[in-house]
Design an enzyme around this catalytic site. Structure first.
Site, mmCIF file in Angstrom:
data_model
loop_
_atom_site.group_PDB
_atom_site.id
_atom_site.type_symbol
_atom_site.label_atom_id
_atom_site.label_comp_id
_atom_site.label_asym_id
_atom_site.label_seq_id
_atom_site.Cartn_x
_atom_site.Cartn_y
_atom_site.Cartn_z
ATOM 1 N N ASP A 9 0.867 -1.175 0.000
ATOM 2 C CA ASP A 9 0.000 0.000 0.000
ATOM 3 C C ASP A 9 0.910 1.234 0.000
ATOM 4 O O ASP A 9 2.109 1.132 0.274
ATOM 5 C CB ASP A 9 -0.873 -0.052 1.254
ATOM 6 C CG ASP A 9 -1.651 1.227 1.473
ATOM 7 O OD1 ASP A 9 -2.335 1.672 0.526
ATOM 8 O OD2 ASP A 9 -1.571 1.788 2.589
ATOM 9 N N ASP A 11 -0.158 5.150 1.006
ATOM 10 C CA ASP A 11 -0.370 6.107 2.102
ATOM 11 C C ASP A 11 -0.499 5.377 3.443
ATOM 12 O O ASP A 11 -1.331 4.480 3.601
ATOM 13 C CB ASP A 11 -1.622 6.947 1.844
ATOM 14 C CG ASP A 11 -1.512 7.764 0.559
ATOM 15 O OD1 ASP A 11 -0.384 8.148 0.186
ATOM 16 O OD2 ASP A 11 -2.552 8.008 -0.084
HETATM 17 MG MG MG Z 1 -2.943 3.136 3.518
#
Ligand code: MG
Ligand code: ZN
Length: 197
Positions: A9, A11
């Site tokens: 992932d 952020d």
């Molecule tokens: Mg995230």
């Protein structure tokens, strides 16, 4: 050709998350040790790709040029520490667009599997929120939670039963990489194109 692949992932996993969205390269700030962790993966022979919800596009908070600027910054900062992300797969849609690529749906992971010609079963996938791990588990990836970003508040807690079975938790991306690189090679996911392990 065997591929050792890790799916991350973005952020809250690689860079600081923000409730106001990360909208520009200036707002894209790496988490401590995260870029170095990616470089360590690369040096150990792992290819790294990113799978990221970017509904800020669909919501009109920033445009593709701004997103490209963020990723140019990420690639530059990574290169400076000897690291590399192969590709960034992102969902540009808002929740209302009912696409198949917004996590927790598995579309981004399916795109990655197609790109690499790989069955993703057992491929480690790392994220800071439940939906990352749900999307990962939907295609058979091994789910790993980091206690950074949205995952910070889960630190020290037992994971709820919403989390996919077998989810492992780590303090941050660096701790995940410590864990992965300590696994015996034989247990590491390598995958011939199109073959099941
Ligand atoms: Mg995230
Ligand atoms: Zn989408």
């Amino acid at each position: 050709m065997q591929t050792k692949l890790v799916i991350l992932d973005r952020d809250g996993t690689i860079n600081q998350d923000s409730d106001d969205y990360v909208k520009s390269a200036a707002e894209w700030l790496p988490l401590p040790g995260a870029l170095e962790a990616i470089a360590r993966l690369n040096h150990a022979g792992w290819r790294v790709v990113v799978a990221s919800n970017q509904s800020g596009l669909g919501r009109g908070l920033f445009d593709v040029a701004a997103l490209n600027d963020m990723h140019t910054k990420m690639h530059k900062l990574l290169a400076a520490v000897g690291g590399r992300v192969d590709a960034v797969f992102y969902c540009p849609h808002s929740p209302e667009e009912t696409c198949n690529c917004r996590k927790p749906l598995p579309g981004l992971f399916e795109q990655i599997g197609e790109r690499y010609g790989m069955d993703l079963h057992g491929v480690p996938a790392v994220g800071d929120s439940l939906r990352d791990l749900q999307a990962a588990a939907a295609v058979g990836c091994a789910p790993h939670l980091v206690h950074t970003g949205k995952g910070e508040k889960l630190k020290g807690q037992l994971l709820s039963s919403d989390f996919p079975q077998g989810t492992l938790a780590h303090d941050d991306l660096g701790a995940f990489v410590d864990w992965l690189l300590a696994q015996p090679e034989s247990s590491v996911k390598t995958n011939k194109a199109g073959a099941h392990a």
